[in-house]
Scaffold this motif. Sequence first.
Motif, short mmCIF file in Angstrom:
data_model
loop_
_atom_site.label_atom_id
_atom_site.label_comp_id
_atom_site.label_asym_id
_atom_site.label_seq_id
_atom_site.Cartn_x
_atom_site.Cartn_y
_atom_site.Cartn_z
N GLY A 1 -0.96 2.37 12.21
CA GLY A 1 -1.08 1.10 11.39
C GLY A 1 -1.81 0.22 11.76
N ALA A 2 -1.73 0.16 13.40
CA ALA A 2 -2.26 -0.75 14.30
C ALA A 2 -4.20 -0.80 13.43
CB ALA A 2 -2.37 -0.86 16.07
N ALA A 3 -4.13 1.17 13.02
CA ALA A 3 -6.02 1.01 13.09
C ALA A 3 -6.28 0.39 11.30
CB ALA A 3 -6.36 2.89 13.10
N VAL A 4 -5.19 0.61 10.33
CA VAL A 4 -5.22 0.76 9.02
C VAL A 4 -5.27 -1.37 9.38
CG1 VAL A 4 -4.26 -0.15 7.21
CG2 VAL A 4 -4.02 2.11 8.14
N ALA B 1 3.95 -5.99 11.64
CA ALA B 1 4.45 -6.67 11.99
C ALA B 1 3.40 -7.60 13.27
CB ALA B 1 5.87 -7.09 12.66
N TRP B 2 3.10 -6.69 13.78
CA TRP B 2 2.51 -7.34 15.26
C TRP B 2 0.55 -7.75 15.00
CZ3 TRP B 2 4.93 -2.59 18.72
CH2 TRP B 2 6.38 -2.95 19.25
N ALA C 1 11.09 7.70 12.36
CA ALA C 1 10.63 6.84 13.30
C ALA C 1 8.81 6.49 12.79
CB ALA C 1 9.95 7.94 14.51
N ALA C 2 7.54 7.46 12.13
CA ALA C 2 6.94 6.90 11.51
C ALA C 2 6.98 5.67 10.36
CB ALA C 2 6.04 8.54 10.67
N PHE C 3 7.53 5.73 10.40
CA PHE C 3 7.43 3.99 9.19
C PHE C 3 7.96 2.74 9.96
CE2 PHE C 3 8.26 6.98 5.46
CZ PHE C 3 7.75 6.14 4.43
N ALA C 4 8.62 3.16 11.39
CA ALA C 4 9.56 2.05 12.17
C ALA C 4 8.01 1.79 12.69
CB ALA C 4 10.16 2.87 12.98
N GLY C 5 7.08 2.68 13.53
CA GLY C 5 5.41 2.73 14.31
C GLY C 5 5.36 1.82 13.26
N ALA C 6 4.86 2.15 11.76
CA ALA C 6 4.05 1.28 10.85
C ALA C 6 4.81 0.18 10.63
CB ALA C 6 4.18 2.44 9.63
#
Lengths: 124, 154
Positions: free
Chosen positions: A52-55, A121-122, A111-116
């Motif tokens: 998610g951070a990379a995206v 959000a961040w 967990a993958a969805f929560a991480g993304a």
Amino acid sequence: MSWLLVVAGAMIGAPLRYLTDRAVRTRYDTLFPWGTFAVNVVGSLVLGLVTGAAVAGAASAHTQLFLGTGLCGALTTYSTFSYETLRLAEEGARLPALVNAVASVLAGLGAAFAGAACAQAWWG
Amino acid sequence: MSTEPGRHPALLRGQGHVLAVVAIGGALGAAARYGAALIWPVAAGGFPWTTFAVNAVGCAAIGVLMVLVTDVTPESGPAHPLLRPFLGTGVLGGFTTFSTYTVDVERLADAGHVRTGLAYLALTLLAALAAVWCATAVTRRAVARRRPCPGEVR
């Protein structure tokens, strides 16, 4: 460079998985493979975050290779997961085997969805 | 790694060699997985065949390995104590991945490819379990055929 990052991440991830499994086995006398379950869920959460951070442009390709492909890739495992599921079924623990298979996939996916979602959000 | 009592928690005591072979094996397995992803790249939004194949192959391989390392004969003796940590926990654990699997499903769903994601989710689980089951059964049969001692036949 890319290969070194993957190798360095894996040299942390694989021993972490081994130590987690050993810690669980020495503390709890249980047939259920909680160690593998835990690393697979935690690894899915972290990889969801990193991807998610990379995206969002907040993590570089190098970070992705080290933390994602290397560390999370080696921290989590499909081979041990499937083997432990088979062992449970063979030892007559068919319901725990089914629960392990379904719960690992659902918890890992959650967990993958929560991480993304956290990454969105961040950094989104 | 030093292993004097008191300097390390009990978790690490006497584990230096095992941790080393797990780390080296894990690095080899992860490098092989990374190489497979470079050789067979998957288009965004497409079915992640490379990770699918890596996981299925790794599950078949652990089925073969676990039968062979637990197959103790008087002639061969027990397998080397570091063989299973190196090949099983290290190489195959590092080669296969659960996190890439779950995050690929999330990425597919996020991009609107929900059906592909669900198909990948279910097919990987089925292929992995079928692979480890078949590999274990075939290897046990091969081992039993090679050594038909009455007490050892499974």
